[in-house]
Design an enzyme around this catalytic site. Structure first.
Site, PDB file in Angstrom:
ATOM      1  CG  PHE A 128      30.501  42.386  41.221  1.00 22.71           C
ATOM      2  CD1 PHE A 128      29.469  42.985  40.510  1.00 22.71           C
ATOM      3  CD2 PHE A 128      30.622  41.005  41.170  1.00 22.71           C
ATOM      4  CE1 PHE A 128      28.573  42.225  39.763  1.00 22.71           C
ATOM      5  CE2 PHE A 128      29.741  40.231  40.418  1.00 22.71           C
ATOM      6  CZ  PHE A 128      28.716  40.847  39.716  1.00 22.71           C
ATOM      7  CG  ASP A 213      32.230  38.506  47.739  1.00 19.72           C
ATOM      8  OD1 ASP A 213      32.686  37.405  47.357  1.00 19.72           O
ATOM      9  OD2 ASP A 213      31.489  39.211  47.034  1.00 19.72           O
ATOM     10  CE  LYS A 242      33.673  35.169  39.501  1.00 16.22           C
ATOM     11  NZ  LYS A 242      33.056  36.225  40.307  1.00 16.22           N
TER      12      LYS A 242
END
Ligand SMILES: *Cc1c(COP(=O)(O)O)cnc(C)c1O
Length: 399
Positions: A128, A213, A242
């Site tokens: 993702f 990532d 995040k």
């Protein structure tokens, strides 16, 4: 139709304030928050140092754009470079934008070094990377791509952890690899540190870039500043977000000078990226996360929580198939539908979030202590007991 575009299956809870690892609803009910805004609130809610940093900055200057130097950006970039493999940083407002920068940078690198045909990235099943056109194509999952027209070209997908498949997928058009060191949304799947090392080696052998990532696994989440440090390797390019703003939207694309050489004036930009408010909070997050004891605390707390989860697994036979993850990026592969487990936990006033492969994600604030770990165990214990004795009713209720 609701005024808010209904793209989320939201829980019917409204929170009014937060404090540390706790959220309080408008009705005054308290919840133990092991979702932390999906691995975002690394220092919990309303941390006084972050609140001060934001309020102080808010009284001085919010936004000037990147037409001018932004001191907070220079400071945060220098600190990120000092703490990592990177020589340079581009700031964004989200994870997907950090990935967009990473993808563009990898393509531009080869273009700038005389191989413009090298524009394809090899990505991994279950990944993702966000919800933009490029990042859904990179993840390659039908559920993300369906109905949105032709996927953006330039991504080749191979099974996670299969180094021979990764090798076989390399063509004269390959620019590099893009991988999460530990898949978050994919179900806390760790292909293993030896796999990351093998990928680094493969990239080097073929003149390819390794892009990580670390939007979910970074900023202390796994007990290292970035998760790849566990593997003892460095990437060429890394996307973070995040945890970086502790709840304020901040993303970043970190890179080596070598990988970033094509990104000259005019090649990329963002109106909001790296604005003074975001940078003030980002710097305050680093003040705490980069303290020497902080990451050791995450590792200790992660081990303690893992131990509790292993005990719960034994105490509730047939409910938990596997405990996964590193540090405080933990997952429970459940036997009952994970949606039921999330709902049963919510009934115990604890918040956790599901992931693929029927995994319950536990991603609490990184500064929780023994009390919160104990309380989480109690909530999980009660939820699993309720599900074990009342599984059909729970499924009917929340399915
Ligand atoms: C959340 C996430 C993203 C996307 O971040 P947004 O801020 O939602 O755009 C990308 N990659 C990973 C690994 C993530 O967990």
């Amino acid at each position: 139709m609701p005024a808010v575009l209904p793209t989320y299956a939201r829980a019917d809870l409204v929170f009014e304030r937060g404090e540390g690892a706790y959220l309080f609803t408008t009705a005054g009910e308290r919840y133990l928050d092991f979702t932390a805004g999906i691995a975002v609130n690394v220092l919990g809610h309303a941390h006084p140092k972050l609140t001060d940093a934001l309020c102080n900055q808010a009284q001085k200057l919010w936004h000037t754009s990147n037409l001018f130097r932004v001191e907070g950006q220079e400071r945060l970039a220098e600190r990120l470079c000092a703490a990592t493999f990177a020589d340079t940083v581009f700031f964004t407002n989200s994870g997907a934008e950090a990935l967009e920068c990473a993808i563009k940078m990898a393509r531009k690198f080869h273009s700038a070094t005389g191989a413009p045909e090298r524009h394809r990235l090899i990505t991994f099943e279950g990944a993702f990377h966000g919800r933009t056109m490029a990042t859904i194509a990179a993840a390659g999952q039908e559920k993300l791509l369906s109905g949105f027209g032709p996927p953006m070209p330039g991504f080749d997908q191979v099974p996670l952890g299969d180094i021979e498949a990764a090798r076989a997928a390399i063509t004269p058009e390959t620019a590099g690899f893009l991988i999460e060191p530990i898949q978050g949304e994919g179900g806390i799947r760790n292909p293993g540190w030896p796999f990351l090392r093998a990928l680094r080696k493969l990239a080097d052998e073929h003149g390819l870039l390794l892009i990580l990532d670390e939007v979910q696994s970074g900023v202390g989440r796994t007990g290292r500043f970035f998760a790849h440090e566990h593997a003892g390797i460095v990437p060429d390019i890394l996307a973070a977000a995040k945890g970086l703003g502790g709840g304020f939207p901040v993303g970043a694309c970190l890179a080596t000078e070598h990988a970033a050489q094509g990104m000259t004036v005019g090649t990329h930009g963002s109106t909001f990226g790296g604005n003074p408010l975001a940078m003030a909070v980002g710097n305050a997050v680093l003040d705490i996360v980069l303290e020497p004891e902080f990451l050791a605390h995450v590792r200790d707390t992660g081990l303690r929580l893992r131990q509790q989860l292993a005990e719960l697994s034994d105490a509730h036979p047939g409910m938990i198939e596997e405990v996964r993850g590193e540090g405080l990026l933990l997952g429970l592969k459940c036997s009952p539908p994970v949606g039921d487990v999330v709902a049963a936990l919510r009934a115990q006033h604890m918040l956790a979030v599901g992931a693929s492969e029927n995994v319950l994600r536990l991603v609490p604030p990184l500064n929780i202590g023994e009390d919160e770990v104990r309380e989480a165990r109690g909530c999980l214990d009660a939820a699993l007991t309720a599900l074990g004795t009342d599984a059909p009713a729970a499924a009917a209720h929340h399915g």
